[in-house]
Design a protein around this motif. Structure first.
Motif, PDB file in Angstrom:
ATOM      1  N   UNK A  66       0.808  -1.238  -0.020  1.00 26.15           N
ATOM      2  CA  UNK A  66       0.003   0.096   0.100  1.00 26.15           C
ATOM      3  C   UNK A  66       1.007   1.146   0.190  1.00 26.15           C
ATOM      4  N   UNK A  67       1.096   1.819  -1.175  1.00 23.15           N
ATOM      5  CA  UNK A  67       2.042   2.704  -1.344  1.00 23.15           C
ATOM      6  C   UNK A  67       1.776   4.272  -1.904  1.00 23.15           C
ATOM      7  N   UNK A  68       0.125   4.076  -2.473  1.00 24.30           N
ATOM      8  CA  UNK A  68      -0.258   5.225  -3.164  1.00 24.30           C
ATOM      9  C   UNK A  68      -1.474   5.626  -2.432  1.00 24.30           C
ATOM     10  N   UNK A  69      -1.410   5.838  -1.121  1.00 20.72           N
ATOM     11  CA  UNK A  69      -2.392   6.497  -0.429  1.00 20.72           C
ATOM     12  C   UNK A  69      -3.069   8.010  -0.943  1.00 20.72           C
ATOM     13  N   UNK A  70      -2.023   8.854  -1.407  1.00 18.96           N
ATOM     14  CA  UNK A  70      -2.349   9.973  -2.173  1.00 18.96           C
ATOM     15  C   UNK A  70      -3.467  10.078  -3.379  1.00 18.96           C
ATOM     16  N   UNK A  71      -3.259   8.836  -3.985  1.00 15.29           N
ATOM     17  CA  UNK A  71      -4.054   8.680  -5.127  1.00 15.29           C
ATOM     18  C   UNK A  71      -5.517   7.833  -4.855  1.00 15.29           C
ATOM     19  N   UNK A  72      -5.764   7.669  -3.750  1.00 16.42           N
ATOM     20  CA  UNK A  72      -7.023   6.956  -3.127  1.00 16.42           C
ATOM     21  C   UNK A  72      -7.902   7.853  -2.668  1.00 16.42           C
ATOM     22  N   UNK A  73      -9.130   7.960  -3.305  1.00 10.00           N
ATOM     23  CA  UNK A  73     -10.103   9.023  -2.844  1.00 10.00           C
ATOM     24  C   UNK A  73     -10.564   8.712  -1.452  1.00 10.00           C
ATOM     25  N   UNK A  74     -10.735   7.501  -1.045  1.00 14.39           N
ATOM     26  CA  UNK A  74     -11.124   7.203   0.396  1.00 14.39           C
ATOM     27  C   UNK A  74      -9.861   7.770   1.390  1.00 14.39           C
ATOM     28  N   UNK A  75      -8.898   7.525   1.081  1.00 14.20           N
ATOM     29  CA  UNK A  75      -7.729   7.790   1.990  1.00 14.20           C
ATOM     30  C   UNK A  75      -7.608   9.511   1.861  1.00 14.20           C
ATOM     31  N   UNK A  76      -7.713  10.131   0.819  1.00 21.23           N
ATOM     32  CA  UNK A  76      -7.739  11.514   0.705  1.00 21.23           C
ATOM     33  C   UNK A  76      -8.924  12.145   1.777  1.00 21.23           C
ATOM     34  N   UNK A  77      -9.969  11.470   1.483  1.00 17.07           N
ATOM     35  CA  UNK A  77     -11.119  12.028   2.119  1.00 17.07           C
ATOM     36  C   UNK A  77     -10.914  11.766   3.568  1.00 17.07           C
ATOM     37  N   UNK A  78     -10.251  10.921   4.139  1.00 18.38           N
ATOM     38  CA  UNK A  78     -10.142  10.720   5.388  1.00 18.38           C
ATOM     39  C   UNK A  78      -8.877  11.273   6.038  1.00 18.38           C
ATOM     40  N   UNK A  79      -8.129  11.983   5.244  1.00 17.29           N
ATOM     41  CA  UNK A  79      -6.843  12.466   5.738  1.00 17.29           C
ATOM     42  C   UNK A  79      -5.709  11.491   5.807  1.00 17.29           C
ATOM     43  N   UNK A  80      -5.477  10.428   5.283  1.00 17.82           N
ATOM     44  CA  UNK A  80      -4.596   9.534   6.092  1.00 17.82           C
ATOM     45  C   UNK A  80      -3.300   9.733   6.003  1.00 17.82           C
ATOM     46  N   UNK A  81      -2.630  10.427   4.599  1.00 20.06           N
ATOM     47  CA  UNK A  81      -1.333  10.839   4.719  1.00 20.06           C
ATOM     48  C   UNK A  81      -1.206  11.968   5.625  1.00 20.06           C
ATOM     49  N   UNK A  82      -1.982  12.826   5.900  1.00 19.69           N
ATOM     50  CA  UNK A  82      -1.848  13.985   6.617  1.00 19.69           C
ATOM     51  C   UNK A  82      -1.636  13.506   8.281  1.00 19.69           C
ATOM     52  N   UNK A  83      -2.566  12.435   8.510  1.00 14.59           N
ATOM     53  CA  UNK A  83      -2.457  11.755   9.780  1.00 14.59           C
ATOM     54  C   UNK A  83      -1.355  11.168  10.257  1.00 14.59           C
ATOM     55  N   UNK A  84      -0.804  10.537   9.114  1.00 19.16           N
ATOM     56  CA  UNK A  84       0.605   9.590   9.364  1.00 19.16           C
ATOM     57  C   UNK A  84       1.721  10.756   9.641  1.00 19.16           C
ATOM     58  N   UNK A  85       1.509  11.791   8.903  1.00 24.48           N
ATOM     59  CA  UNK A  85       2.675  12.819   9.011  1.00 24.48           C
ATOM     60  C   UNK A  85       2.682  13.560  10.365  1.00 24.48           C
ATOM     61  N   UNK A  86       1.311  13.927  10.733  1.00 27.96           N
ATOM     62  CA  UNK A  86       1.151  14.658  12.080  1.00 27.96           C
ATOM     63  C   UNK A  86       1.627  13.820  13.281  1.00 27.96           C
ATOM     64  N   UNK A  87       1.376  12.475  13.229  1.00 27.45           N
ATOM     65  CA  UNK A  87       1.724  11.624  14.412  1.00 27.45           C
ATOM     66  C   UNK A  87       3.247  11.169  14.325  1.00 27.45           C
ATOM     67  N   UNK A  88       4.038  11.494  13.432  1.00 35.73           N
ATOM     68  CA  UNK A  88       5.288  10.715  13.153  1.00 35.73           C
ATOM     69  C   UNK A  88       6.299  10.897  14.307  1.00 35.73           C
TER      70      UNK A  88
END
Length: 389
Positions: free
Chosen positions: A178-200
């Motif tokens: 699972x490497x393309x979260x930025x291109x998946x609508x559901x992950x964009x809508x839930x802020x998956x990448x932003x959350x991963x970055x915020x909690x690192x």
């Protein structure tokens, strides 16, 4: 026979004849001996009383023939340098059963860099959309009967993926990274990448319990999404963008089963600081089934264990050993069982001990007092003779 004659005959049985008060001599030495012996009596009396009030624990050893189907594992582990969103717990045993990304009865508590709680602990999976609150109003506008794409990862069990987590599960079952979260609508809508970055830069506390089959096995806490691929356990680290992980950890509590009075859990309050990034910690545990029966007849079925530890670097090929960064626990069960039975100590034994203490100290104190008295008289007599001569 008159009553007076009866009492006269009874008096002949007195084993403690008394001397007249006028013939008794009281000395300073006798007073000191009396005070010291009284203190000894007082201290030993309370020591004997405390011994009587404690329970007598009788151990027995025999072959374990119990048929419990499950083994309860209680954990409370803190990772000050590992975000909750990265961390998963998996369990496998010798029977072939496996639990991937265990969430039932386990909670993750986010911690800031100072170790303070960021939010309330939740029971969730890696990347669980329940953590997202700022996008909740958007989710309410979506059609509840929708069927969104799984991006080619559909199968007979999964035909719709309405959340980012559902897409990840579908990818996991396919064995895809699972490497393309930025291109998946559901992950964009839930802020998956932003959350991963915020909690690192956060830490994580995982606590609760899991239940496994009562056979040998292992469980581990490691970064990445875990899945089974062709009967091989795999952790997908590509979605974490090649980050290196600091698995410094503190084991507040680890036990197997329920506690009983006097139990010692050797891993409690164990603190391990990773020497460098990408460390693998292994704990090899020997479990001894144990029963504890209290004085009121209640029996607790639990376990004791011993442990050895090993740590190694898994930095990269050529620089460290192969393996996955994380904390691994391997356990085996002993065929022998220890049984502890709690019993009340004998009251008659307590009375015997008290009598022995009082009588013994009284007798020894009398001998010491007599020695001091006669020695002092003899010395005084010699001094008088010396002066007379």
């Amino acid at each position: 026979m008159q009553t007076k004659d009866v009492f006269e005959k009874l008096r002949r049985f007195d084993a403690y004849p008394k001397t007249l008060e006028d013939f008794r001599v009281k000395t300073y030495g006798g007073a000191i001996v009396t005070i010291v012996s009284g203190i000894f009596m007082f201290v030993l009396f309370f020591s004997e009383l405390n011994y009587y009030l404690t329970k007598d624990i009788q151990p027995e050893l025999f072959v374990d023939t119990s048929r419990e189907k499950k083994l309860r594992i209680n954990i409370d582990i803190v990772f000050p340098k590992m975000p909750c969103t990265y961390l998963s717990l998996d369990a496998m045993d010798m029977s072939g059963a496996s639990q991937i990304d265990v969430t039932a009865n386990l909670f993750k508590q986010r911690l800031d860099p100072d170790g303070k709680e960021v939010s309330e602990a939740e029971e969730h999976k890696i990347g669980d959309s329940k953590e997202v609150t700022e996008n909740a109003p958007v989710a309410t506008t979506l059609d509840p009967n929708r069927c969104e794409s799984c991006y080619g990862a559909e199968n007979k069990d999964i035909t719709c993926c309405n959340t980012c987590d559902a897409v990840r599960d579908a990818y996991r079952q396919k064995g895809w990274a699972f490497t393309d979260a930025e291109n998946i609508v559901q992950c964009q809508r839930e802020g998956f990448s932003e959350k991963m970055e915020a909690q690192k830069n956060e830490g994580c506390k995982m606590y609760g319990y899991l239940e496994v089959n009562k056979v040998g096995g292992n469980f581990h806490l490691a970064p990445g999404t875990s899945f089974q691929q062709r009967h091989v356990h795999v952790h997908d680290l590509q979605s974490l963008r090649g980050q290196k992980f600091n698995v410094t950890h503190k084991i507040n509590h680890l036990s197997f089963g329920f506690d009983y009075p006097g139990i010692i859990n050797p891993l409690d309050n164990t603190h391990e600081v990773a020497e460098n990034m990408q460390m693998m910690y292994q704990y090899f545990i020997k479990i001894v089934p144990t029963t504890y029966t209290s004085v009121n007849g209640l029996t607790t079925y639990t376990n004791q264990f011993s442990v050895t530890k090993h740590a190694k670097s898994v930095a990269s090929i050529g620089l460290g050993d192969t393996g996955l960064s994380g904390v691994f626990f391997s356990y085996e069960l002993s065929p022998m069982m220890v049984k502890y039975t709690e019993k009340q100590r004998s009251f008659m034994h307590f009375l015997t001990g008290i009598c022995a203490i009082i009588g013994g100290i009284f007798t020894v104190a009398g001998l010491i007092d007599s020695l001091i008295y006669h020695s002092s008289k003899a010395i005084a007599k010699k001094i008088e003779l010396g002066k007379a001569s």
